[in-house]
Motif scaffolding. Structure first.
Motif, PDB file in Angstrom:
ATOM      1  N   UNK A   1       0.841  -1.207   0.000  1.00 55.20           N
ATOM      2  CA  UNK A   1       0.000   0.000   0.000  1.00 55.20           C
ATOM      3  C   UNK A   1       0.872   1.251   0.000  1.00 55.20           C
ATOM      4  N   UNK A   2       1.931   1.247   0.782  1.00 56.13           N
ATOM      5  CA  UNK A   2       2.826   2.404   0.813  1.00 56.13           C
ATOM      6  C   UNK A   2       3.553   2.565  -0.518  1.00 56.13           C
ATOM      7  N   UNK A   3       3.877   1.452  -1.152  1.00 53.68           N
ATOM      8  CA  UNK A   3       4.558   1.509  -2.457  1.00 53.68           C
ATOM      9  C   UNK A   3       3.650   2.118  -3.514  1.00 53.68           C
ATOM     10  N   UNK A   4       2.348   1.794  -3.436  1.00 54.11           N
ATOM     11  CA  UNK A   4       1.389   2.268  -4.436  1.00 54.11           C
ATOM     12  C   UNK A   4       0.874   3.675  -4.164  1.00 54.11           C
ATOM     13  N   UNK A   5       1.288   4.295  -3.040  1.00 52.49           N
ATOM     14  CA  UNK A   5       0.825   5.640  -2.705  1.00 52.49           C
ATOM     15  C   UNK A   5       1.303   6.626  -3.769  1.00 52.49           C
ATOM     16  N   UNK A   6       0.388   7.487  -4.252  1.00 54.30           N
ATOM     17  CA  UNK A   6       0.737   8.452  -5.295  1.00 54.30           C
ATOM     18  C   UNK A   6       1.771   9.448  -4.773  1.00 54.30           C
ATOM     19  N   UNK A   7       2.640   9.926  -5.682  1.00 53.17           N
ATOM     20  CA  UNK A   7       3.693  10.861  -5.294  1.00 53.17           C
ATOM     21  C   UNK A   7       3.119  12.127  -4.652  1.00 53.17           C
ATOM     22  N   UNK A   8       2.062  12.676  -5.255  1.00 52.59           N
ATOM     23  CA  UNK A   8       1.484  13.925  -4.733  1.00 52.59           C
ATOM     24  C   UNK A   8       0.899  13.711  -3.342  1.00 52.59           C
ATOM     25  N   UNK A   9       0.191  12.600  -3.164  1.00 53.29           N
ATOM     26  CA  UNK A   9      -0.412  12.323  -1.849  1.00 53.29           C
ATOM     27  C   UNK A   9       0.669  12.121  -0.793  1.00 53.29           C
ATOM     28  N   UNK A  10       1.739  11.421  -1.174  1.00 57.02           N
ATOM     29  CA  UNK A  10       2.844  11.198  -0.229  1.00 57.02           C
ATOM     30  C   UNK A  10       3.474  12.532   0.182  1.00 57.02           C
ATOM     31  N   UNK A  11       3.728  13.382  -0.790  1.00 57.51           N
ATOM     32  CA  UNK A  11       4.385  14.663  -0.507  1.00 57.51           C
ATOM     33  C   UNK A  11       3.495  15.576   0.318  1.00 57.51           C
ATOM     34  N   UNK A  12       2.224  15.692  -0.052  1.00 59.92           N
ATOM     35  CA  UNK A  12       1.310  16.587   0.665  1.00 59.92           C
ATOM     36  C   UNK A  12       1.073  16.120   2.100  1.00 59.92           C
ATOM     37  N   UNK A  13       0.966  14.802   2.261  1.00 64.17           N
ATOM     38  CA  UNK A  13       0.773  14.275   3.616  1.00 64.17           C
ATOM     39  C   UNK A  13       1.979  14.581   4.490  1.00 64.17           C
ATOM     40  N   UNK A  14       3.177  14.408   3.942  1.00 63.94           N
ATOM     41  CA  UNK A  14       4.382  14.699   4.718  1.00 63.94           C
ATOM     42  C   UNK A  14       4.485  16.186   5.046  1.00 63.94           C
TER      43      UNK A  14
END
Length: 619
Positions: free
Chosen positions: A516-529
Motif C-alpha cells: 500500500x505504501x509503495x502504491x501511494x501516489x507521489x502527490x499524496x505522499x508529498x502533501x501528507x508529509x
C-alpha cells in the motif's frame, strides 16, 4: 505495669487530633483535664465492648503477659532483609483468652487477612488516628527510598540547624547575606544597589566556578538549565557549554553543590558579583580576578560572618525573629524516647548557641517543666561534621552552664560533650551500623558521609518538599496537557518517519515497507508529509514553551526541586535516593507515624515494565 481495657483504649485514642491538643496543654489546664476525664468516661462502655479478652478473674492480660520483644541477641532478618530486632512477639498462652473470638483467626490466611485489614481500617477511622498510608499522601509524608524497620532502630541521632530547628530563610539567610556583602564591601568590592533574592537559587544547584554559572543537572549529571550571573541561559547556550561534559561533584575545585539552605546566601551573593565582574565594575586594585577567584572571595566573606560570631550573636539575642517554632516536634521525640529509642543531638554549632536555641525552640512545648536536655541521652556540640563521621578528634565534656570544658576519654549516657567521633558514640552506647538512624538536612555532611563510612541508616530533612508537593498538585493539569501533546506528536511523528522512509526507498527505486505504501501516489505522499511536518513544528513550539514553564509554581527559573525536565529526576533527587533511606519535610512528621513503623520502599519501575500487547503475549 498492667492496664485495664479502658486505659488501653484511652492510650490508643490519644493518638487522635484531640489527643495532640490535650497532651501538650492538659498538664497546666484544669479545664482540659476535665475534658480528658469526660472523654474517658464516654468511651469506657465502648472500650469494654471492644476488648472482650478478659480472663475469668476479670483481669485483662496486657503488656509482658501477652507480648515479648525480640532482643539484639535473638534477632533475624525478615523476607525484605530487614532486622527483626525490636519486633513485638505474641506469647501463645494468652490466645485462650480470646475465647470464641479465636475462631475468627482460623482458616485460609488470605481470607483472614482480608477481613482483619478491613476491620483495622474501620477501627483507625473510629479512633480518629491518621493511618500511615494517608499520611504518606500529603505534603508532610515520610517518603521511603530504602526499606527501613523503625522497630529495629536503637538510636536516633539528630542534627540541629534546619533539622530540629527551622529558620526563617528570608530572615536568617538574609542576615547572612547582609554580613557577607558588608565584608565584601570592606574588601573593596562594589555591592551598592544589591539585595537578597532567595528566588534566584534553589537547593541542589551547582556552582561552576570556572564559568561563573549556576547549573541544574539531571540524575546522570547532564546540565539541563543554567544561569550566568543572574541571567538564565538559553537551551542552545547550555548545549554549547555543557553538551560534551558531565558535572562531577568529586571535582571540588570546579563544582560546588548547594546542599542546604545555608548555601542560599552564598549562591545569591556569588551570582550577583559575577554580574559585577562581567560589567567591569570590580576595581583593578583587587587584582586580576576570574570566576574561581571571585568565588573564593565571596566564600571568605561569608565565612568571616560566621566565624566572627556577629550573625549568631544577633540571632541569639532575638531568636523569635529567626526561628519558626514547631510545637509538634517535642511530642514526636517524646514518642520515640518512650518507645525505648536513645536520642542523640550531634551538631556543629557551639554549646552556647545550641543551648540558647534549643531552649527557645523546645522548652515551652515540653510537659512537666522538662528541659530540652531531658530528651537526649547524649549531646555533642562542635562535632566538626563531616570529619566527625570519618576520623577521631579530642573529646571534651562540657561541665558548667558557662560552657567550661575538660578533657574526656569516654562518653557516657546523659553526657554533654564537644568534639569526639561517631565511632566513640557507637562504642559508648554499644550500638553499631544499621541500629542507628541519623537525621539531618545536609545531603553530604549529614546523610552521605554517615551512610558511606558507617552504614548508619539515614533520614534527610528537606523543608521545600511541602511547597513542591503542593506545586506538583497544582501543576497536574499543565503536565497532563503537556504529556497529551507529546503523545500526539509521537503518533504524528511516527507516521511522518514511515512516509519519509517510503520516500527514501522510492528515490532509490526500491519498494516501500508495504504494498500500500509503495502504491501511494507521489502527490499524496508529498502533501501528507508536508501537513505532518507543519503540525510537528507547531507542536514543538507549544511543547517547548510549556516545558520551560513546567515547575514555575515552585521556582520560575529552576522548576521543581526533584525533577530535571518532564520525566527525569534532578541530580539532588538522585543523591537523596542513593544516600537517604527516608526523607521528609520536617522532624515532627514522625508524629503522623509510630516509633514502630515499617517503612517499605515502593516498586521501582523499569523502562521494559510496560505491559505487552495481547498479541505479543500470545507469541
Amino acid at each position: 505495669m498492667n492496664l485495664c481495657a479502658h486505659q488501653v483504649f484511652d492510650r490508643m485514642l490519644m493518638c487522635g487530633d484531640m489527643a495532640k491538643k490535650l497532651r501538650f496543654t492538659a498538664y497546666s489546664s484544669p479545664v482540659l483535664m476535665a475534658e480528658l476525664h469526660d472523654l474517658r468516661k464516654r468511651n469506657k462502655r465502648r472500650s469494654v465492648r471492644m476488648f472482650k479478652c478478659r480472663a475469668e478473674g476479670g483481669r485483662v492480660p496486657v503488656g509482658d503477659d501477652v507480648f515479648s520483644v525480640t532482643t539484639s541477641s535473638k534477632y533475624e532478618v525478615d523476607y525484605l532483609g530487614q532486622s527483626t530486632k525490636g519486633d513485638l512477639n505474641l506469647k501463645l498462652d494468652p490466645l485462650h483468652s480470646f475465647g470464641s473470638g479465636q475462631a475468627t483467626l482460623e482458616g485460609p490466611i488470605e481470607e483472614v487477612a482480608r477481613t482483619e485489614a478491613q476491620a483495622a481500617e474501620n477501627l483507625i477511622r473510629e479512633l480518629g488516628i491518621q493511618g500511615p498510608f494517608s499520611a504518606q499522601h500529603s505534603p508532610r509524608g515520610i517518603f521511603c527510598s530504602r526499606t527501613l524497620n523503625l522497630r529495629s532502630i536503637s538510636v536516633i541521632g539528630y542534627d540541629m540547624d534546619y533539622t530540629l530547628m527551622h529558620y526563617n530563610v528570608m530572615a536568617w539567610e538574609g542576615r547572612a547575606y547582609d554580613y557577607c556583602m558588608e565584608n565584601l564591601k570592606n574588601m573593596g568590592f562594589p555591592v551598592d544597589g544589591l539585595s537578597f533574592d532567595p528566588e534566584l537559587v534553589i537547593r541542589g544547584l551547582m556552582i561552576d566556578k570556572e564559568t561563573g554559572n549556576l547549573v541544574k543537572a539531571d540524575r546522570f549529571g547532564y546540565v539541563q538549565r543554567a544561569m550566568h550571573g543572574t541571567n538564565m541561559l538559553s537551551n542552545k547556550a547550555v548545549s554549547e557549554i555543557y553538551g560534551r561534559e558531565l558535572t562531577d561533584l568529586r571535582n571540588q575545585s570546579r563544582w560546588e553543590f548547594l546542599n542546604t539552605f545555608f548555601s542560599v546566601s552564598e549562591a545569591v551573593a556569588y551570582a550577583q558579583m559575577v554580574d559585577r565582574l562581567d560589567d567591569g565594575s570590580i576595581s583593578a586594585d583587587l587584582g586580576t580576578l576570574n570566576y574561581k577567584g571571585l568565588y573564593k572571595a565571596v566564600a571568605k566573606a561569608l565565612f568571616r560572618a560566621h566565624v566572627e560570631g556577629q550573625l549568631k550573636s544577633e540571632i541569639m539575642s532575638k531568636p523569635e525573629l529567626f526561628v519558626e517554632p514547631d510545637p509538634e516536634l517535642p511530642l514526636a521525640l517524646l514518642d520515640q524516647k518512650e518507645a525505648g529509642k536513645k536520642l542523640l543531638l550531634i551538631t556543629n554549632s557551639d554549646y552556647h548557641y545550641t543551648d540558647k536555641m534549643m531552649k527557645h525552640s523546645f522548652n515551652k512545648f515540653l510537659p512537666n517543666d522538662m528541659d530540652w536536655r531531658d530528651l537526649f541521652d547524649m549531646v555533642i556540640v562542635s562535632a566538626r561534621k563531616p570529619e566527625f563521621f570519618q576520623m577521631s578528634h579530642p573529646l571534651y565534656e562540657v561541665v558548667t552552664g558557662e560552657g567550661l570544658m575538660r578533657p574526656c576519654f569516654k562518653a557516657e549516657t546523659g553526657g554533654l560533650y564537644s568534639g569526639g567521633s561517631a565511632q566513640m558514640v557507637e562504642s559508648s552506647l554499644n550500638v553499631h551500623g544499621d541500629e542507628i538512624l541519623y537525621v539531618g538536612d545536609h545531603i553530604y555532611t549529614d546523610v552521605s558521609v554517615s551512610k558511606v563510612h558507617l552504614r548508619w541508616r539515614t533520614a534527610l530533612i528537606c523543608r521545600e518538599l511541602e511547597e513542591e508537593y503542593m506545586a506538583l498538585i497544582c501543576s497536574r493539569g499543565h503536565r497532563e496537557e503537556l504529556i497529551e501533546l507529546i503523545n500526539q506528536k509521537e503518533v504524528v511523528g511516527d507516521l511522518f518517519n514511515q512516509l519519509r522512509l517510503a520516500l527514501q526507498r522510492r528515490s532509490k527505486g526500491r519498494p516501500a515497507q508495504t504494498l500500500a505504501a509503495t502504491n501511494l501516489a507521489d502527490q499524496e505522499l508529498t502533501e501528507t508529509m508536508q501537513k505532518l511536518l507543519i503540525v510537528m513544528q507547531r507542536l514543538d513550539e507549544k511543547i517547548g514553551l510549556m516545558l520551560e514553564s513546567d515547575g514555575e509554581l515552585f521556582n520560575k527559573r529552576w522548576g521543581f526541586l526533584s525533577r530535571a525536565g518532564l520525566w527525569d529526576k534532578s541530580h539532588l533527587m538522585r543523591q537523596i535516593e542513593k544516600y537517604a533511606d527516608i526523607y521528609t519535610s520536617r522532624v515532627s512528621n514522625f508524629l503522623n507515624y509510630t516509633p514502630f513503623m515499617y517503612f517499605r520502599s515502593q516498586e521501582q519501575s523499569l523502562a521494559h515494565d510496560s505491559p505487552l500487547p495481547d498479541a505479543a503475549m500470545e507469541n
